[in-house]
Structure formats: structure tokens, C-alpha cells
Design an enzyme around this catalytic site. Structure first.
Site, short mmCIF file in Angstrom:
data_model
loop_
_atom_site.label_atom_id
_atom_site.label_comp_id
_atom_site.label_asym_id
_atom_site.label_seq_id
_atom_site.Cartn_x
_atom_site.Cartn_y
_atom_site.Cartn_z
N SER A 49 0.81 -1.23 0.00
CA SER A 49 0.00 0.00 0.00
C SER A 49 0.84 1.27 0.00
O SER A 49 1.91 1.32 0.61
CB SER A 49 -0.88 -0.03 1.25
OG SER A 49 -1.41 1.24 1.51
N GLU A 85 0.15 3.61 1.78
CA GLU A 85 0.23 4.03 3.19
C GLU A 85 1.63 3.79 3.74
O GLU A 85 2.00 4.39 4.75
CB GLU A 85 -0.79 3.24 4.02
CG GLU A 85 -2.17 3.82 4.03
CD GLU A 85 -2.28 5.14 4.78
OE1 GLU A 85 -1.86 5.21 5.95
OE2 GLU A 85 -2.77 6.11 4.20
N TYR A 129 -1.45 0.32 10.72
CA TYR A 129 -1.72 -0.33 9.44
C TYR A 129 -0.54 -0.16 8.49
O TYR A 129 -0.08 -1.12 7.86
CB TYR A 129 -3.00 0.26 8.82
CG TYR A 129 -3.22 -0.15 7.37
CD1 TYR A 129 -3.82 -1.36 7.05
CD2 TYR A 129 -2.82 0.69 6.32
CE1 TYR A 129 -4.02 -1.74 5.72
CE2 TYR A 129 -3.01 0.32 4.99
CZ TYR A 129 -3.61 -0.89 4.70
OH TYR A 129 -3.79 -1.26 3.39
P1 NAP Z 1 -11.43 -4.84 1.94
O1 NAP Z 1 -12.57 -4.50 1.07
O2 NAP Z 1 -11.38 -4.33 3.33
O3 NAP Z 1 -11.31 -6.45 1.98
C1 NAP Z 1 -10.50 -7.10 2.91
C2 NAP Z 1 -10.70 -8.59 2.76
O4 NAP Z 1 -9.82 -9.27 3.70
C3 NAP Z 1 -12.12 -9.10 3.06
O5 NAP Z 1 -12.47 -10.09 2.14
C4 NAP Z 1 -11.98 -9.69 4.45
O6 NAP Z 1 -12.92 -10.69 4.74
C5 NAP Z 1 -10.59 -10.30 4.35
N1 NAP Z 1 -9.97 -10.62 5.65
C6 NAP Z 1 -9.74 -9.79 6.67
N2 NAP Z 1 -9.14 -10.44 7.69
C7 NAP Z 1 -9.01 -11.73 7.29
C8 NAP Z 1 -8.49 -12.90 7.89
N3 NAP Z 1 -7.98 -12.88 9.14
N4 NAP Z 1 -8.49 -14.06 7.19
C9 NAP Z 1 -9.01 -14.09 5.93
N5 NAP Z 1 -9.55 -13.03 5.32
C10 NAP Z 1 -9.55 -11.85 6.00
O7 NAP Z 1 -10.05 -4.38 1.26
P2 NAP Z 1 -9.76 -3.96 -0.27
O8 NAP Z 1 -10.00 -2.50 -0.40
O9 NAP Z 1 -10.39 -4.92 -1.18
O10 NAP Z 1 -8.18 -4.14 -0.31
C11 NAP Z 1 -7.58 -5.39 -0.63
C12 NAP Z 1 -6.14 -5.41 -0.14
O11 NAP Z 1 -5.41 -4.34 -0.74
C13 NAP Z 1 -5.98 -5.20 1.37
O12 NAP Z 1 -4.86 -5.96 1.77
C14 NAP Z 1 -5.68 -3.72 1.50
O13 NAP Z 1 -4.97 -3.47 2.69
C15 NAP Z 1 -4.85 -3.50 0.26
N6 NAP Z 1 -4.86 -2.16 -0.31
C16 NAP Z 1 -6.03 -1.57 -0.63
C17 NAP Z 1 -6.03 -0.31 -1.23
C18 NAP Z 1 -7.32 0.37 -1.60
O14 NAP Z 1 -7.25 1.59 -1.87
N7 NAP Z 1 -8.44 -0.34 -1.67
C19 NAP Z 1 -4.80 0.32 -1.52
C20 NAP Z 1 -3.61 -0.35 -1.23
C21 NAP Z 1 -3.65 -1.60 -0.63
P3 NAP Z 1 -14.36 -10.36 5.39
O15 NAP Z 1 -15.25 -10.00 4.24
O16 NAP Z 1 -14.71 -11.64 6.06
O17 NAP Z 1 -14.17 -9.21 6.34
O1 G4F Z 2 -10.62 6.62 2.74
P1 G4F Z 2 -9.63 6.51 3.83
O2 G4F Z 2 -10.07 5.91 5.10
O3 G4F Z 2 -8.39 5.78 3.19
P2 G4F Z 2 -6.83 5.70 3.58
O4 G4F Z 2 -6.61 5.99 5.02
O5 G4F Z 2 -6.09 6.55 2.61
O6 G4F Z 2 -6.52 4.16 3.35
C1 G4F Z 2 -6.99 3.48 2.18
O7 G4F Z 2 -6.02 3.60 1.17
C2 G4F Z 2 -4.77 2.95 1.47
C3 G4F Z 2 -3.85 3.21 0.28
O8 G4F Z 2 -3.17 4.42 0.46
C4 G4F Z 2 -5.02 1.48 1.69
F1 G4F Z 2 -3.85 0.85 1.90
C5 G4F Z 2 -5.96 1.30 2.86
O9 G4F Z 2 -6.24 -0.09 3.02
C6 G4F Z 2 -7.26 2.03 2.56
O10 G4F Z 2 -7.89 1.38 1.48
O11 G4F Z 2 -9.08 8.00 4.17
C7 G4F Z 2 -8.57 8.85 3.18
C8 G4F Z 2 -8.33 10.24 3.77
C9 G4F Z 2 -7.54 10.25 5.09
O12 G4F Z 2 -6.58 11.25 5.03
C10 G4F Z 2 -8.57 10.57 6.15
O13 G4F Z 2 -8.06 11.30 7.26
O14 G4F Z 2 -9.60 10.81 4.08
C11 G4F Z 2 -9.51 11.48 5.33
N1 G4F Z 2 -10.85 11.57 5.91
C12 G4F Z 2 -11.49 12.75 6.20
N2 G4F Z 2 -12.67 12.48 6.76
C13 G4F Z 2 -11.65 10.56 6.28
C14 G4F Z 2 -12.80 11.13 6.82
N3 G4F Z 2 -11.49 9.22 6.18
C15 G4F Z 2 -12.50 8.42 6.62
N4 G4F Z 2 -12.37 7.09 6.48
N5 G4F Z 2 -13.64 8.93 7.18
C16 G4F Z 2 -13.84 10.29 7.29
O15 G4F Z 2 -14.87 10.74 7.79
#
Ligand code: NAP
Ligand code: G4F
Length: 324
Positions: A126, A128, A150
Site C-alpha cells: 500500500s 500508506e 496499518y
Molecule cells: P477490503 O474491502 O477491506 O477487503 C479485505 C478482505 O480481507 C475481506 O475479504 C476480508 O474478509 C478479508 N480478511 C480480513 N481479515 C481476514 C483474515 N484474518 N483471514 C481471511 N480473510 C480476512 O479491502 P480492499 O479494499 O479490497 O483491499 C484489498 C487489499 O489491498 C488489502 O490488503 C488492502 O490493505 C490492500 N490495499 C487496498 C487499497 C485500496 O485503496 N483499496 C490500496 C492499497 C492496498 P471479510 O469479508 O470476512 O471481512
Molecule cells: O478513505 P480513507 O479511510 O483511506 P486511507 O486511510 O487513505 O486508506 C486506504 O487507502 C490505502 C492506500 O493508500 C489502503 F492501503 C488502505 O487499506 C485504505 O484502502 O481515508 C482517506 C483520507 C484520510 O486522510 C482521512 O483522514 O480521508 C480522510 N478523511 C477525512 N474524513 C476521512 C474522513 N477518512 C474516513 N475514512 N472517514 C472520514 O470521515
């Protein structure tokens, strides 16, 4: 005839898992999804493809479950997408986040090493990890400075993936993905929180939307585009690490402007700042440099930011109207 390729996806019930499963099915793969035991069914994102995939139980917290799963399913590719993925939760549950998002990667890698070290492995790293960024834009060589439990856990997951590549000559790749969103995004993440809030306000179900830091900037892309990059990494002869991003950054405030504007509303009349959504340590600015992914994989983002925002608002409006 070419034999059917078989892929295992952890986190298949999540946003990315559902798009990746769709994409791999379209490529002719047999798709196996690892799901964890739950008292209720949470297959909303995959119910439309449930008859085309195989679901098997396993948990990132339990290495034996993954060894057994790999022995039974014998995939040639593993996509490790499962994680505790919500940054805010990682301050409240830092140890659980470490167990899942950091050590969970080692458990999966070790299960692969034990069962079949020739399996190709993708780790969902990520942006992050860049946290308090030391370089703009961020690229593969930018040093990490995570700002949340995280982010720290993801740095561990990234380096253990690199380490298994170097220690055991395994085909392990790490995709450093910047934020990617979609109508399937969890409701707690800011983009979906905003688009759902906009739809609720437009339909008269809410009067305000409470948010935290509006000045944070993110490099937001469409999840459907990003899962393709994951697959492309595992098709390379050599494993490697890649930044996957759009190269453009936008503020949360601008996201609000566009989302409310799309339904003819002025965000400043509805958005209320709420301390509860501020973070103990913020990531102020993320913007990735996807040059390497473009050059080596031929990957590029296809969905413009404005289209992503309107797609999400329209989807939330349609969903809520159906429920009314
Ligand atoms: P998400 O919607 O939160 O999905 C997370 C998945 O992980 C769900 O299927 C969840 O299952 C499963 N999980 C959590 N804990 C587990 C465990 N102990 N054993 C087995 N499965 C488990 O996340 P996403 O947005 O699709 O992201 C996918 C991956 O990319 C994550 O690793 C996230 O950190 C990473 N990532 C995401 C972004 C982004 O912007 N979306 C960016 C960079 C990296 P349940 O449905 O049962 O909860
Ligand atoms: O949508 P967020 O919660 O995503 P964040 O923290 O960037 O993390 C996501 O992206 C990562 C990749 O860079 C992934 F690895 C991670 O798993 C996840 O998918 O927050 C985005 C921004 C932050 O700066 C937060 O402070 O939005 C700001 N924010 C402002 N108000 C808020 C809110 N975020 C959330 N969730 N809720 C609010 O009310």
C-alpha cells in the site's frame, strides 16, 4: 489445449477480491476464494459470480488452514488481498492489525513455500507505507515512513514478500497500490462515505455529512483498473515490485465538491467537521509515479477521476432508491 490456470484469492469478499475474481474468470481462470468463518454470510460483492467460483475456508491467523487449502486446491497463482485494511481501526486494534496485515503475509508465504514454492505470489502492499512522504511523487525507490499501525504492518508485509523472493528464489511480487475506489468500496472509507452521504442527502434521508480532515490529498483510481495490474505482475518472467497509481492527487474537499455538485448540491452547506474522524497521525499527501508499471507491465489507469466520482454517486443513488 492450454491447461486451465487456477488462482487462489484471499480477501475475495472484499472490494478488490471481487473485481479480481471477475477479471480472472474473464481470462479463463479457475478461481478459488479463501473466506473466513463468519456467523453471517457477507457475499454481497461476489454473489453475482458465486456459481462460477469455489469458496473454501481459511484464515490469515491460522497457517495450517492455508497449508491445507493450498494442498487441496493446488493453485498456480496466489493473490494475497486479505487484511485488516481500515487505517482508522488500526489505532484501536494495533495488535490484531499486525497479526493479520503483517504476520498474515508470512503465514501465507510460508504455506506457499511448504506446499509448492513454484506458486506465483502477489502481495497487496500500500501507498500508506510512504506515509509522511519523503519524496513527491512516490516511486518504488522512495523510502517508507508509515504513519499508522496499518502502514507499519504493510511495510512488514512488503519486506517479507521481498525476503521470500530473495531467500527462497520464489516468484513473489508486491504491488504498491495507491487508493482505489468503486461502488463496492466499504462504507467507512472516505470516498464511499461521501457518495453514500450525498445520495442520502439528495433523497432526503440525511441532512448533513460528518467528516474529518478535508485537506488530505490522495491519488485515487478505480479498483476495476487496478486489479489488472496485479495479474500483469504475476505474468512477468521475473517477480518485482511496482507502484500502481494515476499520478494525480486530489483533496477530500475536492471529492466532496464534485460528488455534491453532481446532484446539484453545494457541499459546504452539508459537510460538518467532526473531530472523531481526525487521525492521531495523518498522511497528508499521496501521489504515485506509475512509470515503471507502464513501462514494464504496459499498465495504465483507464478511468478518469471525475468519472469515478460520478459512477460512485450514481451507484449509491440507485442502490438507495431500490431500498426505499
Ligand atoms: P477490503 O474491502 O477491506 O477487503 C479485505 C478482505 O480481507 C475481506 O475479504 C476480508 O474478509 C478479508 N480478511 C480480513 N481479515 C481476514 C483474515 N484474518 N483471514 C481471511 N480473510 C480476512 O479491502 P480492499 O479494499 O479490497 O483491499 C484489498 C487489499 O489491498 C488489502 O490488503 C488492502 O490493505 C490492500 N490495499 C487496498 C487499497 C485500496 O485503496 N483499496 C490500496 C492499497 C492496498 P471479510 O469479508 O470476512 O471481512
Ligand atoms: O478513505 P480513507 O479511510 O483511506 P486511507 O486511510 O487513505 O486508506 C486506504 O487507502 C490505502 C492506500 O493508500 C489502503 F492501503 C488502505 O487499506 C485504505 O484502502 O481515508 C482517506 C483520507 C484520510 O486522510 C482521512 O483522514 O480521508 C480522510 N478523511 C477525512 N474524513 C476521512 C474522513 N477518512 C474516513 N475514512 N472517514 C472520514 O470521515
Amino acid at each position: 489445449m492450454t491447461p486451465t490456470k487456477r488462482a487462489l484469492i484471499t480477501g475475495i469478499t472484499g472490494q478488490d477480491g471481487s473485481y479480481l475474481a471477475e477479471f480472472l474468470l474473464a481470462q479463463g481462470y479457475e478461481v478459488i476464494g479463501m473466506i473466513r468463518r463468519s456467523s453471517t454470510v457477507n457475499f454481497e460483492r461476489i454473489q453475482h459470480i458465486q456459481d462460477k467460483i469455489t469458496l473454501t475456508t481459511g484464515d490469515l491467523l491460522d497457517e495450517v488452514s492455508m497449508i491445507n487449502l493450498l494442498r487441496e486446491s493446488r493453485p498456480s497463482e496466489v493473490y494475497n488481498l486479505a487484511a485488516q485494511s481500515f487505517v482508522q481501526t488500526s489505532w484501536g486494534q494495533p495488535v490484531f492489525t499486525g497479526e493479520t496485515t503483517a504476520l498474515g503475509v508470512t503465514r501465507m508465504l510460508d504455506a506457499v513455500r511448504i506446499v509448492d514454492p513454484d506458486i506465483r505470489f502477489y502481495q497487496a502492499s500500500s501507498s500508506e507505507m510512504f506515509g509522511k512522504v519523503v519524496e513527491v511523487p512516490q516511486r518504488e525507490t522512495t523510502p517508507f515512513y508509515p504513519r499508522s499501525p496499518y502502514g507499519v504492518a504493510k511495510v512488514y508485509g512488503h519486506w517479507i514478500t521481498v525476503n521470500y523472493r530473495e531467500s527462497y528464489d520464489m516468484h513473489t511480487s508486491s504491488g504498491i497500490l495507491f487508493n482505489h475506489e468503486s461502488p463496492r468500496r466499504g462504507l467507512e472509507f472516505v470516498t464511499r462515505k461521501i457518495t453514500n452521504g450525498v445520495a442520502r442527502i439528495k433523497l432526503g434521508l440525511d441532512r448533513e455529512l460528518r467528516l474529518g480532515n478535508l485537506e488530505a490529498q490522495r491519488d485515487w483510481g478505480f479498483a476495476g483498473d487496478y486489479v489488472k495490474a496485479m495479474w500483469m505482475m504475476l505474468q512477468q518472467d521475473r517477480p518485482d515490485d511496482y507502484v500502481v497509481a494515476t499520478g494525480k492527487t486530489q483533496s477530500v474537499r475536492h471529492f466532496c465538491e464534485l460528488a455534491f455538485g453532481h446532484v446539484g448540491l453545494d457541499y459546504s452547506k452539508y459537510v460538518v467537521l467532526d473531530e472523531r474522524f481526525m487521525r492521531p497521525a495523518e498522511v497528508d499527501l499521496l501521489v504515485g509515479d506509475p512509470t515503471k508499471a507502464r513501462a514494464m507491465l504496459g499498465w495504465y489507469p483507464e478511468t478518469p477521476f471525475e468519472q469515478l466520482v460520478t459512477m460512485m454517486v450514481d451507484a449509491d443513488l440507485a442502490l438507495l432508491k431500490k431500498q426505499l
